[in-house]
Design an enzyme around this catalytic site. Structure first.
Site, short mmCIF file in Angstrom:
data_model
loop_
_atom_site.label_atom_id
_atom_site.label_comp_id
_atom_site.label_asym_id
_atom_site.label_seq_id
_atom_site.Cartn_x
_atom_site.Cartn_y
_atom_site.Cartn_z
N ASP A 87 0.88 -1.16 0.00
CA ASP A 87 0.00 0.00 0.00
C ASP A 87 0.92 1.22 0.00
OD1 ASP A 87 -2.38 1.66 0.53
OD2 ASP A 87 -1.50 1.86 2.53
N LEU A 88 0.39 2.41 -0.28
CA LEU A 88 1.24 3.60 -0.34
C LEU A 88 1.16 4.45 0.93
CD1 LEU A 88 3.13 5.37 -2.14
CD2 LEU A 88 1.06 6.63 -2.79
N ASP A 89 0.04 5.14 1.11
CA ASP A 89 -0.09 6.11 2.20
C ASP A 89 -0.13 5.43 3.57
OD1 ASP A 89 -0.66 8.81 0.73
OD2 ASP A 89 -1.89 7.32 -0.29
N THR A 110 -2.69 0.81 -4.32
CA THR A 110 -3.12 1.92 -3.48
C THR A 110 -4.51 2.44 -3.80
OG1 THR A 110 -2.58 4.22 -2.86
CG2 THR A 110 -1.95 3.52 -5.07
N SER A 111 -5.12 3.07 -2.81
CA SER A 111 -6.41 3.74 -3.01
C SER A 111 -6.23 5.17 -3.49
CB SER A 111 -7.19 3.74 -1.68
OG SER A 111 -7.42 2.43 -1.22
N LYS A 119 -10.62 -1.40 -1.30
CA LYS A 119 -10.39 -2.20 -0.09
C LYS A 119 -11.55 -1.99 0.89
CE LYS A 119 -5.50 -1.17 -0.83
NZ LYS A 119 -4.31 -0.46 -0.32
N ASP A 132 -1.28 -0.56 6.29
CA ASP A 132 -1.32 0.19 7.55
C ASP A 132 -2.70 0.32 8.14
OD1 ASP A 132 -2.08 3.53 6.90
OD2 ASP A 132 -1.94 2.03 5.32
#
Length: 215
Positions: free
Chosen positions: A11-13, A111-112, A144, A169
């Site tokens: 995931d990114l953030d 990622t979202s 997600k 996260d």
């Protein structure tokens, strides 16, 4: 946990980069333009949604007059400077990515966030070379906690789900990875600190930073 895997998907953030708190600031500023105070539960309510799903949520919940594309364009504009000037990697992330490259393990981002912001932050951090695939939840039917984005990324990497390790996260992301049939490592983040117990219970592993993986 990772040396036996053929691919690692991030995931990114809040997972690779330290950016979750920034989005609360953007939400406050954006809703403020329409005279709307930030609901206390907003971040939880939209957690895991794709960029497009979040835009629909804002439009329907707050009666935003702009189109979905206009809403997303505004968010991109508001976030772009921060993503290209102030957002850092989480501790040890770049060192871990370098080690994955050395070991020949494939890597991806699922990622979202918007593809524009993902590309921008990876370029600003000089990290584009460390990823084989970058995909966003806007490319799949559901965000997600549905597994769609992780299954898409694994397929594009050419790796079976059971041979992938996911880093996430938030609870919704952990569930997405698990539902995709992958092992999941939860990453500590200040934004989700209050949910650490739940994250530990849902995930297969938990780390405070990526340096732990290089020992």
């Amino acid at each position: 946990m990772w040396r036996s895997k053929k691919a690692v998907i991030f995931d990114l953030d809040g997972t690779l980069i330290d950016s979750m708190g920034m989005w609360k600031e953007i939400d406050i500023e954006y809703l403020g333009r329409f005279g709307i105070p930030l609901p206390e539960t907003l971040q939880k309510d939209i957690s895991g949604m794709s960029f497009t799903e979040t835009a629909h949520y804002f439009k329907n919940t707050f009666g935003i007059p702009d189109s979905i594309e206009e809403i997303k364009a505004t968010w991109n504009e508001m976030a772009m400077y921060r993503y290209t000037h102030t957002v850092p990697f989480k501790p040890g992330a770049i060192e871990f990515l370098q080690e994955l490259r050395r070991k020949g393990i494939k890597t991806g981002i699922a990622t979202s966030n918007s593809v524009e912001l993902v590309r921008a932050v990876m370029k600003s951090l000089s990290a584009e070379e460390y990823f084989d695939e970058i995909h966003t939840s806007c490319e799949v039917p559901k965000g997600k906690p549905a597994p769609d984005i992780y299954l898409l990324t694994a397929a594009c990497l050419g790796v079976a789900p059971e041979d992938c390790l996911v880093f996430e996260d938030i609870e919704e992301g952990i569930l997405a990875g698990k539902r995709a049939g992958m092992e999941v490592c939860a990453v500590e983040d200040d934004f989700s600190k209050s949910m650490e117990k739940e994250k530990r219970e849902l995930a297969d592993y938990f780390i405070r930073d990526y340096f732990e993986l290089l020992k």
